[in-house]
Design a protein around this motif. Sequence first.
Motif, PDB file in Angstrom:
ATOM      1  N   THR A 156       0.796  -1.273   0.033  1.00 60.35           N
ATOM      2  CA  THR A 156      -0.065  -0.066  -0.156  1.00 60.35           C
ATOM      3  C   THR A 156       0.959   1.347   0.087  1.00 60.35           C
ATOM      4  O   THR A 156       1.642   1.180   0.829  1.00 60.35           O
ATOM      5  N   LEU A 157       0.732   2.105  -0.862  1.00 64.69           N
ATOM      6  CA  LEU A 157       1.514   3.407  -1.054  1.00 64.69           C
ATOM      7  C   LEU A 157       0.440   4.555  -0.680  1.00 64.69           C
ATOM      8  O   LEU A 157      -0.505   4.635  -1.310  1.00 64.69           O
ATOM      9  N   VAL A 158       0.826   4.978   0.535  1.00 62.61           N
ATOM     10  CA  VAL A 158       0.079   6.204   0.989  1.00 62.61           C
ATOM     11  C   VAL A 158       0.541   7.433   0.537  1.00 62.61           C
ATOM     12  O   VAL A 158       1.958   7.842   0.678  1.00 62.61           O
ATOM     13  N   ILE A 159      -0.154   8.336  -0.047  1.00 59.84           N
ATOM     14  CA  ILE A 159       0.091   9.694  -0.848  1.00 59.84           C
ATOM     15  C   ILE A 159      -0.522  10.719  -0.243  1.00 59.84           C
ATOM     16  O   ILE A 159      -1.973  10.651  -0.245  1.00 59.84           O
ATOM     17  N   ASN A 160       0.191  11.536   0.510  1.00 61.43           N
ATOM     18  CA  ASN A 160      -0.602  12.680   0.977  1.00 61.43           C
ATOM     19  C   ASN A 160      -0.666  13.909   0.018  1.00 61.43           C
ATOM     20  O   ASN A 160       0.529  14.304  -0.633  1.00 61.43           O
ATOM     21  N   LEU A 161      -1.723  14.380  -0.090  1.00 59.17           N
ATOM     22  CA  LEU A 161      -1.915  15.439  -1.349  1.00 59.17           C
ATOM     23  C   LEU A 161      -2.655  16.729  -0.811  1.00 59.17           C
ATOM     24  O   LEU A 161      -3.449  16.356   0.167  1.00 59.17           O
ATOM     25  N   ASP A 162      -2.228  17.734  -1.394  1.00 57.51           N
ATOM     26  CA  ASP A 162      -3.119  18.729  -1.301  1.00 57.51           C
ATOM     27  C   ASP A 162      -4.312  18.524  -2.231  1.00 57.51           C
ATOM     28  O   ASP A 162      -4.582  17.564  -2.830  1.00 57.51           O
ATOM     29  N   ASN A 163      -5.342  19.446  -2.177  1.00 57.71           N
ATOM     30  CA  ASN A 163      -6.540  19.260  -2.949  1.00 57.71           C
ATOM     31  C   ASN A 163      -6.689  20.030  -4.112  1.00 57.71           C
ATOM     32  O   ASN A 163      -7.719  20.586  -4.481  1.00 57.71           O
ATOM     33  N   GLY A 164      -5.572  20.249  -5.204  1.00 53.77           N
ATOM     34  CA  GLY A 164      -5.511  20.741  -6.355  1.00 53.77           C
ATOM     35  C   GLY A 164      -6.623  20.394  -7.333  1.00 53.77           C
ATOM     36  O   GLY A 164      -6.883  19.114  -7.477  1.00 53.77           O
ATOM     37  N   PRO A 165      -6.646  21.229  -8.167  1.00 55.46           N
ATOM     38  CA  PRO A 165      -7.513  20.738  -9.224  1.00 55.46           C
ATOM     39  C   PRO A 165      -7.234  19.591 -10.204  1.00 55.46           C
ATOM     40  O   PRO A 165      -7.906  18.708 -10.582  1.00 55.46           O
ATOM     41  N   GLU A 166      -6.062  19.491 -10.388  1.00 57.22           N
ATOM     42  CA  GLU A 166      -5.360  18.311 -11.351  1.00 57.22           C
ATOM     43  C   GLU A 166      -5.281  17.021 -10.387  1.00 57.22           C
ATOM     44  O   GLU A 166      -4.913  16.075 -10.983  1.00 57.22           O
ATOM     45  N   THR A 216      -2.058  -1.270  -3.449  1.00 54.12           N
ATOM     46  CA  THR A 216      -2.943  -0.392  -3.369  1.00 54.12           C
ATOM     47  C   THR A 216      -2.453   1.064  -2.924  1.00 54.12           C
ATOM     48  O   THR A 216      -1.517   1.160  -2.304  1.00 54.12           O
ATOM     49  N   ILE A 217      -3.354   2.093  -3.730  1.00 52.95           N
ATOM     50  CA  ILE A 217      -2.841   3.447  -3.580  1.00 52.95           C
ATOM     51  C   ILE A 217      -3.952   4.192  -2.463  1.00 52.95           C
ATOM     52  O   ILE A 217      -5.038   4.117  -2.781  1.00 52.95           O
ATOM     53  N   ARG A 218      -3.368   4.319  -1.396  1.00 54.76           N
ATOM     54  CA  ARG A 218      -4.043   5.347  -0.450  1.00 54.76           C
ATOM     55  C   ARG A 218      -3.871   6.891  -0.422  1.00 54.76           C
ATOM     56  O   ARG A 218      -2.883   7.385  -0.527  1.00 54.76           O
ATOM     57  N   LEU A 219      -4.962   7.606  -0.861  1.00 53.93           N
ATOM     58  CA  LEU A 219      -4.880   9.115  -1.168  1.00 53.93           C
ATOM     59  C   LEU A 219      -5.448   9.546   0.352  1.00 53.93           C
ATOM     60  O   LEU A 219      -6.640   9.426   0.660  1.00 53.93           O
ATOM     61  N   ALA A 220      -4.798  10.465   0.809  1.00 55.55           N
ATOM     62  CA  ALA A 220      -4.955  11.037   2.003  1.00 55.55           C
ATOM     63  C   ALA A 220      -5.023  12.610   1.796  1.00 55.55           C
ATOM     64  O   ALA A 220      -3.855  13.162   1.404  1.00 55.55           O
ATOM     65  N   TYR A 221      -6.091  13.356   1.526  1.00 53.81           N
ATOM     66  CA  TYR A 221      -5.920  14.844   1.292  1.00 53.81           C
ATOM     67  C   TYR A 221      -6.024  15.758   2.382  1.00 53.81           C
ATOM     68  O   TYR A 221      -6.635  15.602   3.239  1.00 53.81           O
ATOM     69  N   TYR A 222      -4.961  16.523   2.469  1.00 58.22           N
ATOM     70  CA  TYR A 222      -4.949  17.859   3.392  1.00 58.22           C
ATOM     71  C   TYR A 222      -6.197  18.845   3.168  1.00 58.22           C
ATOM     72  O   TYR A 222      -6.659  19.016   1.987  1.00 58.22           O
ATOM     73  N   PRO A 223      -7.081  19.229   4.111  1.00 66.67           N
ATOM     74  CA  PRO A 223      -8.219  20.136   3.871  1.00 66.67           C
ATOM     75  C   PRO A 223      -7.523  21.476   3.291  1.00 66.67           C
ATOM     76  O   PRO A 223      -6.682  21.743   3.307  1.00 66.67           O
ATOM     77  N   PRO A 224      -8.675  22.198   2.543  1.00 67.62           N
ATOM     78  CA  PRO A 224      -8.177  23.597   2.172  1.00 67.62           C
ATOM     79  C   PRO A 224      -7.532  24.389   3.197  1.00 67.62           C
ATOM     80  O   PRO A 224      -8.215  24.222   4.327  1.00 67.62           O
ATOM     81  N   TYR A 225      -6.780  25.306   2.872  1.00 72.02           N
ATOM     82  CA  TYR A 225      -6.120  25.949   3.726  1.00 72.02           C
ATOM     83  C   TYR A 225      -5.208  25.269   4.897  1.00 72.02           C
ATOM     84  O   TYR A 225      -5.105  26.046   6.063  1.00 72.02           O
TER      85      TYR A 225
END
Length: 185
Positions: A51-61, A83-92
Amino acid sequence: MATVTPVGIFLPSSDEIFFYGVVSKVTSDCLVDRLVDWWETVKERFSQITTLVINLDNGPENHSRRTQFMQRLLDFAQRYQMTIRLAYYPPYHSKYNPVERCWGILEQHWNGSLLDTIDTVMQYARTMTWKGKSPVVALVTTIYQTGVKLTKEAMGAMESQIQRLPSLEKWFVDIKCSSPTIRDD
């Protein structure tokens, strides 16, 4: 005048930065191509990863409802059987994203210098350090098409391989490969 947009992958556990200077518009395809480039360089070190955990901003792309981004990540999960696990940071809340601190160090490093050529930008990126380590730096000259997306029907079919955390559907997503097979890399 040419422009370059920084795209980065940061591994907080080892303080490694992978910096890509992109001369095209940064698109979903561009971001997943950078993920593939990065994975190809590190996959032997991380061969035990399922499982690859990717922390991301919530950009449009790279939003979790961006159809092309999700399709390309599903293709990645299938190709590398993980498995790819996407964990997004909330806006701001980018201040909590460790890669944002890396960008801050890069900005301090060039400290108001005239960034009038792509070579100048890339050289500054190569000579910065993060906790005593220099980043891996690459220039990306591929031109990416904007506006690429799946139909609603295609996205609906893909959703069967995507699990969204209830009540946090757009912020926490697992993308699963369809069947366990022997890796062909």
